[in-house]
Design an enzyme around this catalytic site. Structure first.
Site, mmCIF file in Angstrom:
data_model
loop_
_atom_site.group_PDB
_atom_site.id
_atom_site.type_symbol
_atom_site.label_atom_id
_atom_site.label_comp_id
_atom_site.label_asym_id
_atom_site.label_seq_id
_atom_site.Cartn_x
_atom_site.Cartn_y
_atom_site.Cartn_z
ATOM 1 C CG HIS A 113 -2.172 1.363 1.414
ATOM 2 N ND1 HIS A 113 -3.398 1.368 0.565
ATOM 3 C CD2 HIS A 113 -2.019 2.357 2.107
ATOM 4 C CE1 HIS A 113 -3.230 2.254 0.498
ATOM 5 N NE2 HIS A 113 -2.860 2.731 1.607
ATOM 6 C CG ASP A 149 -6.006 -0.613 2.022
ATOM 7 O OD1 ASP A 149 -5.802 -1.429 1.593
ATOM 8 O OD2 ASP A 149 -6.003 0.807 1.520
ATOM 9 C CB CYS A 714 45.918 33.268 -15.150
ATOM 10 S SG CYS A 714 45.461 32.283 -16.045
#
Length: 909
Positions: A113, A149, A714
């Protein structure tokens, strides 16, 4: 090896892919499935569970009903009892099974479920989990009884319910895969005699009715969150609806993530709503009675057609594509797939509707998979089938996807257009989050400036902290749940190759944007800024399916044996923070390796140069990179960069920038969640020029080492050490060459020195030169702003620079050559001076003496040493610094290690 629990005789009663998967796993565990009970065929199609069992030779029963007038049918019960089942397993059973069957086996019956019982008893449990806004969801496996259930609990597992979960996402992410494992685990516990029977508490029990279309109408008199929960709780089936514009409109794909969205567009009046909806380019904005917004992305019209909500007010349908011979062949192959999926349809023609012909949601998955096989791995989403339900529309959508020309119409992009360089530039200027261009939170923007004349190029969205959180959430979802993590490494490479192709097709546009936004000389931008970016993506695209682990011999656990292997896995969400000197190239160096490794990424371009990054974002859409994989946030480092460094869901930061900021990022990464970090930081790269060099080449390369890209480089040579005997000659020739340099508009083809990137940097260079003169260095030429509009700085040369001076120690990051002498033949002394810096990014040496070249390259403390050349980087060569120039590598195979983690797996057998 451990023995399996005793095999049991099991009857499987259920349906769907879930039932099929449980059935297969039980057989793999060694259990005997004595019979399968499933639903009757629908429209001539067998349920997947029954189909699989029939193929395996297992008895299959398809009773239309188990009882009549409330009593079990004797012949049905007799057929069931004849099988001698010891346990009934009911994985998703939609039929009501009589107690004569439920209680018959000696172990009884267990049922799956999809909720945490006793909450949400009943058939629409997943819907109600979402409708109620539960924070936790999950599934229960329980012992069947004669209630609904209500039986004793055997096993439960829970998961977090995400704010935008739908029935499908919750099911696919957790309830299906973990539920299958749970059913198998439950059977194992029963076989071992360890299965618990815990009575269900009545406290907290809920039961809501089955969600049907007639009960799914939206109640507008509630807060936005409740409306969102109602829409997502009814997503796909049955669909939350309202009446508007004279018809019934059904809404799908709802979200509360509306930060930065403005309700600007055409009003959609909705009876009973707090205020009219607004159709925007992002979708349909709706309002709760608390004034808060929610966004709906898809609308189903009354005739069943699904459309993007943004297109509700009559976006003109694009004209039908004329198919090529090859595409007609593909269409026929896909028609065959439709016939296989829809056996009850005598003929599939252009008007055949997939769903009206009997297809169910499981058939959507099958169609997507069939298309993937037929169309060379093309990844459709289930949503695509709902968007094009007739065969004719589906083929049109499919062909557009195959051609790759539907991306722009799918995504609303607000461009800034400029006619320049004989091109019409179309520049996105918003944030890029989750595959869409969106405004920043609060509509915040800033101006990006053209350094050539100081004019405003356009307004760019300015990311806020909440935007970072949205982008990280999108990247996390794409990594954990999206297609990116599901496609094969080879398919990932194919997408990156496609991206490189698109970058090449747009290279003139990208280079022009780089010239406008960063001041890059156009010809250099074409070759390096853009050219190397394309090469980088091609290089790393080739690595995608070559990222391999290894097998390792370890001590054996006699009499057993061992196998140890390693896997190199992606890290997850990565943050990339890039500088302004090479906006696209620095993005590519890091992002290509990051994506090749399988990560997702949030990129912060430099605030002053965001435009090529945003154009790149558009190209990722066209390439078919799944949404959320790439996200781009223009904004400030103190806000956006800081939040990325602090964010708990970011697992890696890649940064290029100053040492000072790099240290701060490293500290933040440590304090937040011990992020992996790679840093490419400042430099003061020494270039040693010996008297035995090729002087002409040394002058040429010495110029390039300093003035390349306006000195905004850089690895620029921060200090030249020139042997005494050639110093004056070298200096004279350099000054002559500087005089030949043309300062001008970077778009002019004869310009070789453009403007500095931005005003603040220009002012920093002026201060740098002032300090050089103040400390006694000789300014030979330059040192001042060029007399023209914009941020131009004259190429500059200093000599007589002593080791203690500021300009001898600190990086200028500009077109300033700093020259120092060294005594003839004193190799070790000049090496000591060259290494007397906390930087160690790059270095160079010019000499014809191979022994000296090798000796010097051994001794120089830098990540890169150039010998008789300079600036010679390549996508296959690792790049990165030593000492306070950082750690980690960009480019080459080594770069992949920055974006991978190694997992060790040890087996015993």
């Amino acid at each position: 090896p451990p023995t399996r629990p005793a095999a049991m005789k099991i009857a499987v009663i259920g349906q769907s892919l879930f039932g099929q998967e449980v059935y297969c796993r039980l057989r793999e565990e060694g259990h005997e499935v004595v019979g399968v009970f499933t639903v009757p065929d629908k429209d001539g199609k067998a349920d997947p569970l029954g189909l699989q069992a029939e193929q395996d030779g297992v008895l299959v029963f398809k009773f239309p009903r188990w009882r009549a007038k409330g009593r079990a049918l004797p012949d049905v019960v007799a057929q069931y009892r004849a099988l001698g089942a010891e346990l009934n397993v009911l994985p998703f059973c939609s039929q009501f099974i009589p107690m004569e069957v439920i209680g018959a086996p000696r172990h009884g019956s267990i049922i799956y479920h999809p909720s945490l019982l006793p909450r949400h008893r009943g058939a629409s449990a997943i819907n109600w989990t979402l409708i109620h806004g539960d924070k936790k969801g999950g599934f229960t496996i329980f012992w069947a009884d004669d209630g609904l259930d209500t039986g004793d609990l055997l096993l439960q597992k829970e998961c977090e319910v995400l704010p935008d979960d739908t029935v499908s996402s919750l099911y696919n992410r957790f309830l299906f895969p973990e539920g299958v494992k749970g059913m198998v685990q439950a059977v194992k516990l029963i076989a071992e005699g360890k299965a618990p029977r815990l009575p269900q508490p009545e406290e907290g029990a809920t039961y809501e009715g089955i969600q049907r279309k007639e009960t799914a109408k939206i109640n507008w008199d509630q807060p936005a969150e409740a409306i969102h929960n109602w829409i997502r709780g009814n997503d796909k089936v049955p669909g939350a609806w309202t009446e508007a514009c004279g018809q019934k409109l059904t809404f799908f794909n709802s979200t509360l993530s509306t930060a930065g969205l403005e309700p600007e567009g055409e009003d959609l009046p909705i009876p009973g709503a707090h205020r009219p909806g607004v159709v925007t380019k992002a979708g349909l904005i709706l309002f709760g009675n608390d004034g808060r917004m929610l966004l709906v992305k898809n609308i189903q019209l009354e005739d069943g057609k699904m459309i993007p909500a943004a297109h509700f007010f009559g976006r003109a349908e694009s004209s039908a594509l004329e198919l090529t011979e090859e595409e007609l062949g593909t269409a026929e192959a896909v028609r065959g797939a439709w016939k296989r999926i829809l056996p009850s349809v005598p003929e599939v023609d252009e008007s055949t509707d997939f769903f009206k012909s009997g297809a169910a949601s499981v058939d959507v998955v099958r169609l997507v998979e069939e298309v993937k096989e037929l169309c060379d791995g093309l990844e459709l989403e289930n949503e695509d089938v709902y968007m094009a339900t007739t065969f004719g529309d589906f083929i049109q959508l499919l062909v557009r996807r195959l051609r790759g020309d539907d991306k722009e119409t799918e995504h609303a992009i607000d461009y800034v257009e400029k006619a320049v360089n004989k091109l019409t530039l179309r520049m996105p200027h918003q944030l890029f989050i989750g595959g869409a261009f969106v405004d920043a939170a609060g509509g915040r923007t800033y101006e990006t400036i053209n350094p050539t004349d100081g004019s405003v190029l356009c307004q760019v969205s300015l990311a806020q902290v909440s935007d970072v959180d949205k982008a990280v959430a999108a990247a996390k979802d794409a990594f954990e749940n999206g297609l990116w993590g599901k496609i094969s490494a080879r398919d990932r490479g194919r997408l990156l190759y496609r991206l490189a192709e698109l970058m090449e097709q747009h290279q003139e546009e990208l280079a022009t944007i780089e010239a406008l936004d960063a001041g890059a000389v156009y010809t250099l931008a074409l070759k390096t800024h853009v050219g190397m970016s394309i090469q980088t993506f091609r290089y790393f695209a080739g690595w995608c399916d070559k990222i391999q682990g290894s097998t390792i011999p370890i001590n054996q656990a006699r009499p057993n044996r061992n196998l140890t292997m390693t896997r190199r896995e992606p890290i997850g969400v990565c943050g990339i923070i890039i500088p302004w000197n090479y906006p696209l190239m620095m993005l590519s160096w890091k992002t290509a390796a990051c994506l090749a490794a399988g990560n997702t990424v949030v990129i912060k371009p430099a605030q002053v140069t965001p435009l090529t990054a945003l154009k790149f974002a558009e190209l990722t859409l066209k390439a078919g990179i799944p949404k959320g994989v790439v996200n781009i946030l223009p904004g400030s480092g103190s806000l956006v960069g800081q939040r990325l460094s602090d964010h708990p869901d970011v697992r890696k930061i890649g940064f290029t920038g100053s040492t000072e900021v790099g240290k701060h990022i490293m500290k933040s990464c440590a304090l937040s969640n011990v992020k992996k970090v790679s840093l490419e930081l400042g430099g003061k790269s020494p270039l040693l020029i010996f008297a035995d060099c090729d002087l002409g080449k040394a002058v040429q390369m010495g110029m390039s080492s300093v003035f390349f890209n306006k000195g905004e480089n850089c690895i620029a040579a921060g200090r030249l050490f020139v042997e005494d005997s050639i110093h004056d000659q070298f200096l004279q020739r350099v000054v002559e060459e500087v005089g030949k340099m043309k300062i001008g508009n970077p778009l002019d083809r004869d310009t070789n020195h453009g403007p500095q990137n931005h005003l603040a940097h220009l002012q920093k260079l002026l201060e740098y030169c002032r300090r050089g003169v103040e400390e006694g260095a000789t300014l030979v030429c330059g040192g001042k702003q060029a007399p023209r509009p914009g941020f131009f700085f004259e190429p500059t040369v200093f000599t007589d620079v002593q080791d203690h001076m500021f300009i001898a120690r600190e990086e200028s990051f500009g077109p300033i050559m700093v020259i120092s002498r060294f005594a003839d033949g004193d190799v070790d002394a000049v090496l000591t001076r060259a290494n007397a810096t906390e930087f160690g990014l790059a270095s160079g040496v010019f000499t014809r003496d191979i022994n000296k070249a090798l000796y010097v390259s051994d001794k120089l403390e830098a990540g890169t040493v150039f010998v008789n050349t300079y600036n010679k980087t390549d996508v296959a060569a690792p790049f990165g610094g030593f000492k306070q120039s950082g750690f980690g590598k960009d480019l080459g195979e080594a770069a992949l290690n920055e974006y991978l983690r190694v997992k060790t797996v040890t087996f015993e057998y």
